[in-house]
Design an enzyme around this catalytic site. Structure first.
Site, short mmCIF file in Angstrom:
data_model
loop_
_atom_site.label_atom_id
_atom_site.label_comp_id
_atom_site.label_asym_id
_atom_site.label_seq_id
_atom_site.Cartn_x
_atom_site.Cartn_y
_atom_site.Cartn_z
N THR A 166 5.47 39.81 33.11
CA THR A 166 6.57 39.27 32.32
C THR A 166 7.53 38.49 33.21
OG1 THR A 166 6.37 41.16 30.83
CG2 THR A 166 8.44 39.95 30.72
N ASP A 169 -0.32 46.71 24.15
CA ASP A 169 0.99 47.33 23.91
C ASP A 169 0.99 48.18 22.65
OD1 ASP A 169 2.43 46.63 26.11
OD2 ASP A 169 3.68 45.14 25.15
N SER A 183 7.47 45.97 21.84
CA SER A 183 7.79 45.47 23.17
C SER A 183 9.02 46.17 23.72
CB SER A 183 8.05 43.96 23.10
OG SER A 183 8.57 43.46 24.31
N SER A 184 9.17 46.15 25.04
CA SER A 184 10.40 46.62 25.68
C SER A 184 11.31 45.48 26.09
CB SER A 184 10.05 47.45 26.93
OG SER A 184 9.43 48.65 26.57
N GLY A 234 7.72 45.73 32.25
CA GLY A 234 7.26 46.73 31.29
C GLY A 234 8.41 47.54 30.73
#
Length: 572
Positions: free
Chosen positions: A373, A413, A437-438, A460
């Site tokens: 990410t 995920d 998602s985080s 993450g």
């Protein structure tokens, strides 16, 4: 090579401060793309798109148009924020046994990642197009030019990219190996100039023809063939899955912390709501008086994190598919009750999800997110702010690529096993659904009602704790965004906590253990970016763990002094 060494030298220059636009990104080439667009008259949204596209080229292990994104757009004229959900979606053929093998048993996470089955319908380009329609000034094609130049004319491999190539060599496909590896099978050395002509051609087509050229026609057919014919875990994606994908406006999710208003992304991201819960549960404690060097402050942070992560795991999923009790989770009375479980002098023996008003019965969620990410923070000279977090999930995503561009593994995920304790989980795989998602792109209003801070992270599920830590650092401990980002993190998504090794937390481990914390030291793989308004001027911060920089329109650039490598754990 000399140029690259200078670019990534360990400098101790002050952070750039400007009344003009500012870009904070994970790579200096990407930040330069953003400032180029600002200087051409572009908005914060335009610059964010250009920065994202450049990151697609120079940071292929982390993000790109083969993945997804969440946008926060702040309009300085209206003082309002809009959020855009560009999260990847499961093919319509997906069901709750999507990640089961021929033997009828669920795959473990490591086995599910590589190949076609983990690839979600990419959302980044659709999100970019919607953001551009809402906040762009320059023509769409102009935003692609910096990235096209980088892919066509070449860029030098950074130490971070080289480390990722070494760590994930067995994971990537033949097309990727042809770009980044030599005939001996070894990755191209740091400082080597690499070109990606296929990616340049793809970006030129999308620049000229628009995002539809990616989602329908020959390009869509090529993507579908790649994932469906994958040697590992072939998918069942269709061209209809791509053609029907749409980025979505989502309601902005806001709460308060002390005299500050915190706004972030709502579901299918769990990031915003979990950050808000962590902060609200800490509000009764005098974090300012305790200070950043007090083990009790970090113990309280860990305890609040545990409670918030437990609720997140239980209740948050795609709101188009499951009932997410946002109002109940953010209810002040509910959060006060959760906060009452926290003691400054001992750790909780057990942590369980609460029962907020509106909670649906018989659901549970638990997924595994890893580090592929990137985040970027941008403000333009008019004061408009765009905060984006974008991802392909794991480093190099699924390992598959199309025209030199990596494809995500976002569907891992989801919870691989759809049932737990006899009932369905909220984050199970379903056709068309978006995985939880985080990612937590966040904008903070100061007591004066103006934007004080925009911040986001990669890493993450650590993203949530990173963003909460950054806000506490600025609000309670009166740190600059840069110093708040640089603080070590105590990450506690469950009973076991991880104290980031090599930071100020090393010395606190014995004191934390004395408070009952189950804690160990280790690398976390973190990466943050921010812009902030200080005394009427915009400045920024970038993570010393990364190659990130802060750059403004006036040509002032800060290359942040790095704090040390984390081998085999690139914090993407």
């Amino acid at each position: 090579m000399k140029k690259l060494i200078l670019l990534f030298a360990f400098l101790a220059a002050p952070v750039a401060a400007s009344a003009q636009g500012v870009v904070s990104a994970a790579d200096p080439r990407a930040a330069a793309a953003g400032t180029e667009i600002l200087n051409a008259g572009g908005s914060a949204t335009d610059a964010a798109i250009a920065t994202m596209l450049a990151l697609n080229v120079v940071e292929p292990q982390s993000a790109g148009i083969g993945g997804g994104a969440f946008f926060l757009q702040y309009n300085a004229k209206t003082n309002k924020i809009r959020t855009i959900d560009g999260r990847e979606a499961a093919p319509m053929a997906a069901d709750n046994r999507w990640f089961y093998g021929p033997d009828g048993q669920p795959l473990d996470h490591r086995a599910a990642v590589p190949g076609g089955r983990s690839v979600g319908v990419p959302g980044t380009l659709r999100a970019m197009a919607l953001a551009h329609a809402r906040g762009g000034r320059l023509p769409w094609a102009r935003l692609f030019q910096p990235a096209i130049r980088l892919a066509r004319d070449g860029f030098e491999v950074s130490p971070r990219l080289n480390n990722a190539l070494r760590s994930y060599a067995p994971h990537v496909d033949v097309g990727t190996r042809a770009i980044y590896y030599g005939a001996d099978g070894k990755p191209i050395a740091t400082g080597t100039r690499v070109t990606n002509p296929q990616q340049a051609a793809l970006l030129e087509r999308v620049a000229k023809l628009g995002p539809d050229s990616f989602y329908v026609g020959p390009q869509a057919e090529k993507l579908v063939a790649t994932v469906n014919n994958a040697a590992r875990n072939p998918s069942k994606m269709t061209t209809g899955d791509l053609a029907s994908y749409a980025a979505k406006d989502r309601p902005v999710l806001c709460g308060t912390y002390r005299a500050y208003r915190i706004c972030s992304m709502g579901p299918p991201s769990s990031g915003g709501v979990t950050v808000l819960m962590i902060l609200a549960q800490l509000e009764r404690f005098d974090m300012a008086k305790l200070g950043k060097d007090n083990p009790v402050a970090w113990h309280l942070f860990a305890e609040s994190s545990r409670l918030a992560y437990a609720d997140r795991d239980m209740y948050v999923g795609d709101p188009d598919y499951v009932q997410v009790p946002l109002a109940g989770l953010l209810n002040r009375k509910y959060l006060a009750g959760r906060s009452a479980l926290i003691s400054p002098d001992k750790s909780m023996a057990v942590v369980e999800a609460g029962k907020p008003v509106g909670a649906p019965k018989r659901i549970k969620a638990q997924s595994m997110e890893v580090h592929g990410t990137t985040s970027l923070s941008i403000v333009d000279k008019a004061g408009n702010v765009t905060q984006v977090t974008t991802t392909i999930e794991s480093p190099f995503g699924s390992g598959l690529s199309v025209d030199g561009t990596m494809l995500n593994n976002e569907l891992t995920d989801f919870d691989i096993v759809p049932e737990k304790d006899g009932y369905l989980v909220a984050n199970r795989v379903e056709g068309g659904k978006r995985p939880r998602s985080s990612m937590a792109p966040t904008i903070v209003y100061g007591p004066d009602g103006k934007v004080r801070l925009a911040i986001g992270a990669a890493g993450g599920s650590t993203i949530i704790a990173q963003v909460a830590k950054g806000i506490i650092g600025v609000v309670d401990w009166k740190l600059s965004a840069q110093d708040a980002i640089g603080l070590g993190l105590l990450y506690a998504p469950g009973m076991m906590a991880m104290a980031e090794k090599g930071t100020q937390l090393d010395a606190m481990v014995p004191a934390l253990q004395a408070l009952g914390e189950k804690v160990q030291s280790g690398p976390l793989g973190l990466k943050m970016n921010a812009v902030e308004r200080v005394k009427g001027r915009w400045t920024g911060g970038a993570d010393p763990r990364s190659e990130g920089v802060v750059m403004d329109q006036q040509g002032h650039t800060t290359v942040i002094t790095r704090v040390g490598a984390q081998p085999n754990r690139p914090s993407e």
